[in-house]
Design an enzyme around this catalytic site. Structure first.
Site: not given
Length: 685
Positions: A500, A640
């Site tokens: 990611d 996140h």
């Protein structure tokens, strides 16, 4: 980013086609009736229609609206709940036994959901019972494996175990440190991890030669089996390796072990000795005559170099004096009834010595002094410089004879060699302090100063973990490198790099990557220790809106490497794997736009958990990371953050894997083909 989509449903297609058919049939009947009417009848009907046009149109719309409401109620109370029940029942069975069906529908539908949930409770309890029985049955095996792994972790050699194709199935912490480049070495990254090829770390030709030699040895009776070689590695070190085969019950080689040692420092020491000998040889053969004093000084210097190098290879320990001297103090009091007063307590000082033998030296000195002086109390003071630690033993009262000291130096100590030999072994020196040649008034002991403990490798008792260590997976013994096309490889047999990114924004053309996090899936397990996490200097400001999401400020990345330095390392990390991510199109686009700058192109096949979730659960509209994780029972940690989201995505994929298989999606080709049919596959960045 949370995405929604409107599903094209077969039910509504059927409704639309049915209404269209009814309208066509009704229009055809009206046309036939109209043709059979007389002229007067046609005029009357036309006049009635003209006078009541709005009423008739309203009636038509009312009928159509009523039908739509009926169909909508039917769909939402019967059809849609049944679809969701089918999808969620499969989810309970395949991946998340704790999930329960919650649908709104008719009373019969709700009753059916209750019955399914009751069966789900029974299934979950049964699943827990079976799992507990399996864990109990495997407990002893796991203990043996964990004991082996714990012992391996404390071996003085780096150990790497591979299957016959060179795939790593076990390694210890020392091996990992050997292949880790030194900070600021400028070396490119070469990763040691489960399932990776050892040929990326050690030249394949060397290992192939070693295997050929081992096979020849196995065919020769009464021959030791093993092969040795020395090779440089990418971490900037020179290692010596011993290759040993792993044999099954039929003496067939199923893999091999590499026992590794760092010999870089040893080679440098040999080079230093060689340089000293060359310098002394040049001095001997010098054309001008050399004085005996210069010759002796040069010889002593060379001898000292050789002596230091010889003793530096001995197995000596760094002893902290703040624990060593109190131990001597206690032993002298307990064993000799001698009191030792320590002056200038040592502050983080260390000596380089063998613990047991040097303890015996101190006790022997105090025993001899107590016998020769009739004293039971002595003072011990400590002095130090950068390279040596000195101990001065003194006392009040009569002197000790030098003959007694000389006898002590020649005496054997509790099965050990003489005290003098022990001092040489420890590269230490004993100096009697005398007023004349017969009387000793003090003893001086000098040792080499030890380095701070932080510079040495810390070791301790092997710790047997309750769970599997991360540095091995014996199931990889059975994994073979497939020669078939990777697209036809079953999903369960593939190795994945799950990654990611965090960025300065959502514009792939103008925004920058500021963090990449990745973890690998090997043999259907997440290799948590084989991870990649880098902050990246975007060479621009980070907007406050982006900072509020991922918490990365420019101050955190100011001194970090740029994308030009990080992408090559990440490509090496992800080599020979399938890329996996959530909403992967965005991350891949962010990387792709950097091709002209970095020259790095990723041609790995790629899968997206967003698309796979849409394939498996079309009745659900929300396929963001949080909602998928909630449906599958995955806990989200580190949301996140690039590595946290990568780990969550990996856990989600392992939950989706059995559902994919139960839906006939078995290979990488099947998964890619199914993904392309979803609505999300049309999204472009």
């Amino acid at each position: 980013m949370c995405l929604y989509m409107t599903q094209t449903n077969r039910f509504w297609k059927f409704v639309g086609l049915s209404l269209t058919g009814i309208l066509i049939f009704t229009g055809f009947l009206v046309f036939l009736i109209w043709r059979n009417l007389g002229a007067g009848q046609s005029r009357v009907l036309y006049q009635i229609f003209q006078e009541n046009l709005y009423t008739l149109l309203g009636l038509a719309f009312l009928i159509l609206g009523s039908l739509w409401v009926v169909f909508d109620i039917t769909y939402n109370r019967y059809i849609l709940p049944l679809k969701r029940m089918a999808a969620e029942a499969g989810m309970i069975y395949d991946s998340n036994p704790s999930h329960r069906i919650r649908v709104r529908g008719s009373r019969d539908i709700r009753e059916m959901a209750r019955v399914i949930n009751d069966f789900a409770d029974m299934f979950e309890n049964l699943n827990k019972t079976i799992t507990q029985q399996i864990l109990t049955a495997r407990k002893e095996t796991e203990k043996e494996r964990n004991l082996l792994a714990a012992i391996m972790g404390e071996l003085p050699q780096g150990i790497v175990v591979c299957n016959k194709n060179g795939r790593i199935i076990l390694f210890n912490s020392l091996a990992k440190s050997l292949f880790t480049p030194e900070p600021a070495s400028g070396s490119s990254e070469f990763f040691l991890g489960l399932g990776r090829s050892v040929f990326h770390l050690v030249d394949k030709a060397l290992i192939t030669h070693a295997m050929d030699e081992i096979i020849e040895q196995m065919n020769t009776p009464d021959t030791s089996i093993g092969s040795f070689f020395i090779t440089p590695i990418a971490a900037g070190r020179l290692i010596s390796a011993e290759a040993i085969p792993v044999l099954d019950n039929e003496r067939r080689m199923t893999g091999f072990i590499l026992a590794l040692k760092d010999v870089s420092e040893r080679i440098e020491k040999y080079q230093t000795v060689d340089n000293s000998l060359k310098a002394f040889r040049q001095l001997i053969h010098a054309p001008e005559p050399i004085s005996p004093e210069v010759m002796v000084a040069s010889f002593d210097q060379m001898a000292q170099v050789i002596k230091n190098i010889t003793f530096s290879s001995l197995p000596l320990t760094t002893l902290p004096l703040d624990t060593f001297l109190p131990m001597i103090q206690k032993k002298a009091a307990f064993q000799l009834d001698v009191r030792v007063n320590i002056f200038r307590p040592p502050n983080r000082l260390r000596i380089l010595a063998d613990t047991y033998s040097i303890t015996q030296v101190f006790l022997s000195v105090f025993k001899t002094l107590a016998s020769g002086t009739r004293m039971q109390e002595f003072d011990l003071s400590v002095s130090d410089n950068e390279k040596q630690i000195g101990f001065h033993i003194s006392w009040d009262g009569t002197f000790c004879t030098m003959s007694l000291i000389e006898a002590m130096i020649k005496e054997r100590l509790n099965g050990l060699p003489s005290l003098g030999y022990i001092l040489k072994f420890n590269n230490a020196r004993l100096t009697p302090l005398t007023r004349d040649k017969e009387k000793c008034t003090g003893i001086g002991l000098t040792f080499l100063a030890g380095k701070p403990s932080g510079s040495a490798r810390k070791s301790g008792a092997p710790v047997i973990s309750n769970s599997r260590p991360e540095y091995y997976d014996f199931n990889l013994f059975n994994v073979t490198d497939s020669v078939e096309n990777v697209l036809d490889t079953p999903l369960k047999k593939l190795t994945y790099t799950v990654f990611d990114t965090e960025t300065t924004g959502l514009n792939t053309e103008t925004d920058e990557i500021i963090s990449i996090g990745a973890v690998r899936i090997v043999n259907q397990r997440i290799a948590y220790q084989d991870s990649f996490e880098e902050l990246i200097n975007p060479e621009r400001d980070i907007p406050i809106a982006a900072y509020k999401i991922h918490g990365i400020s420019y101050e955190m990345v100011r001194e970090k490497p740029t994308i030009k330095a990080v992408l090559p390392a990440f490509k090496t990390f992800a080599s020979n794997t399938v890329l996996l991510g959530h909403n992967l199109a965005f991350d891949m686009k962010m990387i792709k736009v950097k091709e002209p700058l970095t020259g790095i192109r990723f041609d790995n096949p790629a899968l997206d958990t967003l698309l796979l979730s849409a394939v498996l659960h079309p009745v659900h509209q929300q396929h963001d990371l949080e909602n998928i994780a909630r449906r599958l029972g995955v806990n989200i940690l580190g949301r996140h953050t690039a590595l946290g989201d990568a780990i969550t995505t990996a856990e989600i994929f392992l939950k989706l894997l059995p559902i994919l298989n139960s839906n006939g999606i078995l290979t990488l080709k099947d998964a890619l083909r199914a993904s392309k049919k979803t609505y999300y596959a049309r999204l472009k960045y």
